[in-house]
Design a protein around this motif. Structure first.
Motif, mmCIF file in Angstrom:
data_model
loop_
_atom_site.group_PDB
_atom_site.id
_atom_site.type_symbol
_atom_site.label_atom_id
_atom_site.label_comp_id
_atom_site.label_asym_id
_atom_site.label_seq_id
_atom_site.Cartn_x
_atom_site.Cartn_y
_atom_site.Cartn_z
ATOM 1 N N VAL A 43 29.928 -1.889 34.946
ATOM 2 C CA VAL A 43 29.464 -0.499 35.037
ATOM 3 C C VAL A 43 28.241 -0.503 35.960
ATOM 4 O O VAL A 43 27.102 -0.383 35.531
ATOM 5 C CB VAL A 43 29.138 0.069 33.641
ATOM 6 C CG1 VAL A 43 28.751 1.543 33.740
ATOM 7 C CG2 VAL A 43 30.339 -0.082 32.709
ATOM 8 N N ARG A 53 32.632 5.680 42.952
ATOM 9 C CA ARG A 53 31.288 6.053 42.493
ATOM 10 C C ARG A 53 31.314 7.400 41.779
ATOM 11 O O ARG A 53 30.716 7.558 40.710
ATOM 12 C CB ARG A 53 30.309 6.129 43.673
ATOM 13 C CG ARG A 53 29.955 4.807 44.299
ATOM 14 C CD ARG A 53 28.716 4.938 45.175
ATOM 15 N NE ARG A 53 28.810 6.000 46.174
ATOM 16 C CZ ARG A 53 29.314 5.848 47.390
ATOM 17 N NH1 ARG A 53 29.810 4.678 47.759
ATOM 18 N NH2 ARG A 53 29.330 6.858 48.251
ATOM 19 N N LEU A 56 32.990 7.217 38.305
ATOM 20 C CA LEU A 56 32.172 6.516 37.317
ATOM 21 C C LEU A 56 31.007 7.384 36.858
ATOM 22 O O LEU A 56 30.677 7.408 35.661
ATOM 23 C CB LEU A 56 31.658 5.194 37.885
ATOM 24 C CG LEU A 56 30.777 4.380 36.925
ATOM 25 C CD1 LEU A 56 31.536 4.025 35.647
ATOM 26 C CD2 LEU A 56 30.248 3.123 37.604
ATOM 27 N N HIS A 161 24.433 0.344 35.763
ATOM 28 C CA HIS A 161 23.993 1.723 35.953
ATOM 29 C C HIS A 161 22.832 2.029 35.002
ATOM 30 O O HIS A 161 22.886 1.720 33.806
ATOM 31 C CB HIS A 161 25.161 2.671 35.677
ATOM 32 C CG HIS A 161 24.948 4.056 36.175
ATOM 33 N ND1 HIS A 161 24.029 4.916 35.616
ATOM 34 C CD2 HIS A 161 25.539 4.751 37.194
ATOM 35 C CE1 HIS A 161 24.063 6.072 36.249
ATOM 36 N NE2 HIS A 161 24.964 5.996 37.220
ATOM 37 N N VAL A 197 34.985 -0.527 34.528
ATOM 38 C CA VAL A 197 35.814 -0.411 35.726
ATOM 39 C C VAL A 197 35.960 -1.791 36.392
ATOM 40 O O VAL A 197 35.148 -2.680 36.161
ATOM 41 C CB VAL A 197 35.171 0.588 36.712
ATOM 42 C CG1 VAL A 197 35.149 1.985 36.116
ATOM 43 C CG2 VAL A 197 33.745 0.190 37.096
ATOM 44 N N HIS A 198 37.022 -1.926 37.177
ATOM 45 C CA HIS A 198 38.145 -0.997 37.334
ATOM 46 C C HIS A 198 39.351 -1.561 36.602
ATOM 47 O O HIS A 198 39.556 -2.766 36.582
ATOM 48 C CB HIS A 198 38.447 -0.752 38.813
ATOM 49 C CG HIS A 198 37.392 0.098 39.454
ATOM 50 N ND1 HIS A 198 36.353 -0.430 40.178
ATOM 51 C CD2 HIS A 198 37.198 1.452 39.434
ATOM 52 C CE1 HIS A 198 35.570 0.547 40.605
ATOM 53 N NE2 HIS A 198 36.051 1.695 40.172
ATOM 54 N N THR A 227 37.549 4.366 31.287
ATOM 55 C CA THR A 227 37.880 3.390 32.317
ATOM 56 C C THR A 227 38.455 4.135 33.507
ATOM 57 O O THR A 227 38.792 5.322 33.410
ATOM 58 C CB THR A 227 38.869 2.330 31.791
ATOM 59 O OG1 THR A 227 39.004 1.276 32.754
ATOM 60 C CG2 THR A 227 40.240 2.942 31.520
ATOM 61 N N ASP A 228 38.544 3.461 34.631
ATOM 62 C CA ASP A 228 39.068 4.074 35.850
ATOM 63 C C ASP A 228 39.641 2.966 36.718
ATOM 64 O O ASP A 228 39.131 1.841 36.726
ATOM 65 C CB ASP A 228 37.955 4.810 36.597
ATOM 66 C CG ASP A 228 38.456 5.467 37.878
ATOM 67 O OD1 ASP A 228 39.430 6.243 37.802
ATOM 68 O OD2 ASP A 228 37.885 5.194 38.955
#
Length: 265
Positions: A43, A53, A56, A161, A197-198, A227-228
């Motif tokens: 993250v 970006r 998230l 982050h 991620v990811h 999640t992505d």
């Protein structure tokens, strides 16, 4: 303290007419907080893909809220922002992780492949070994998966982050799989809830993430709404980005573990 999780997994089986099908299993399981951890995977505070970006950033407030709630419930919180450990040098949560003895157990088949009701082991581990087990992804991410024009991956992160709070007194910071596993085993933890991620990349492939931990015998549960993926809709199977992410979540449910919604926490 027991926690109720409403998990979803998928089983490959023969139906009553002898046809192969995927059966979705939705079940409520009760787990002890003391035997469960929450892991945040990559993250980061930046990324080379603008699309990544932006997506998230939308998840960060919920991720932080879930992290705080899980911590209050008694779960161990593990922060794993890969390639940023220098930033955390001397941080209490980092030092705590560094004091952990790394442990690397023999590999085992992940729970879905070890399930006698599922046919996946026969397809992807015909010799019964964990080393050979690695089913293919349902999406093509060979172009690195950005939904925006950037196509040159580079390191654009230096820390986790800042919107994710780290508890100096209780959390761990590590991006080493053997250390994370050692910390889990030392605390009697056999189940990891993972967000980050990811989904088709780091969430699956890091040494502390789904594939490696599942092969260490840890029950892995992906928090599917936090999640992505890195998936470009112009690539097979030619679906929109969110559907691509859902396909990878389904891949986890079929071959590596289960998923839950963050509302459980």
């Amino acid at each position: 303290m027991p926690i109720a999780l409403h998990q979803r997994r998928q089983v490959l089986e023969l139906d009553d007419n002898g046809h192969i099908r995927w059966r979705v299993v939705e079940e409520t399981i009760e787990v002890e907080a003391s035997s469960t951890a929450l892991l945040l995977c990559d993250v980061w505070d930046g990324h080379w893909s603008r699309g990544a970006r932006e997506r998230l950033e939308e998840l960060i407030p919920s991720m932080n809220q879930v992290t705080a709630s899980a911590r209050d419930s008694g779960l161990l919180i593990v922060h794993s922002p890969s390639d940023t450990m220098d930033f955390y040098e001397g941080h209490a949560a980092r030092v705590r992780a560094q004091m952990t003895d790394p442990v690397e157990p023999p590999q085992v088949l992940p729970a879905p492949a070890a399930d006698g009701d599922s046919l996946v082991a026969g397809l992807y581990a015909p010799n019964g070994t964990a080393q050979e087990y690695d089913p293919p992804l349902p999406i093509d991410d060979s172009d690195q998966g950005s939904t925006t024009p950037e196509d040159s991956p580079s390191k654009q992160w230096r820390r986790q982050h800042a919107g994710i709070e780290i508890d100096d007194e209780r959390d761990l910071i590590s991006d080493e799989g053997a250390v994370v596993y050692g910390a889990l085993r030392a605390r009697g933890i056999d189940r990891v809830l993972l967000m980050g991620v990811h989904t088709n990349m780091c969430v699956l492939h890091r040494t502390f993430a789904i594939k490696a931990m599942a092969k260490r015998g840890i029950h892995m549960i992906l928090i599917r709404d936090l999640t992505d993926s890195m998936y470009n809709p112009a690539r097979p199977p030619y679906v929109d980005h969110d559907e691509g992410t859902r396909l990878v979540v389904g891949y986890v449910e079929k071959f590596w573990g289960a998923s839950i919604d963050s509302a459980d926490l």
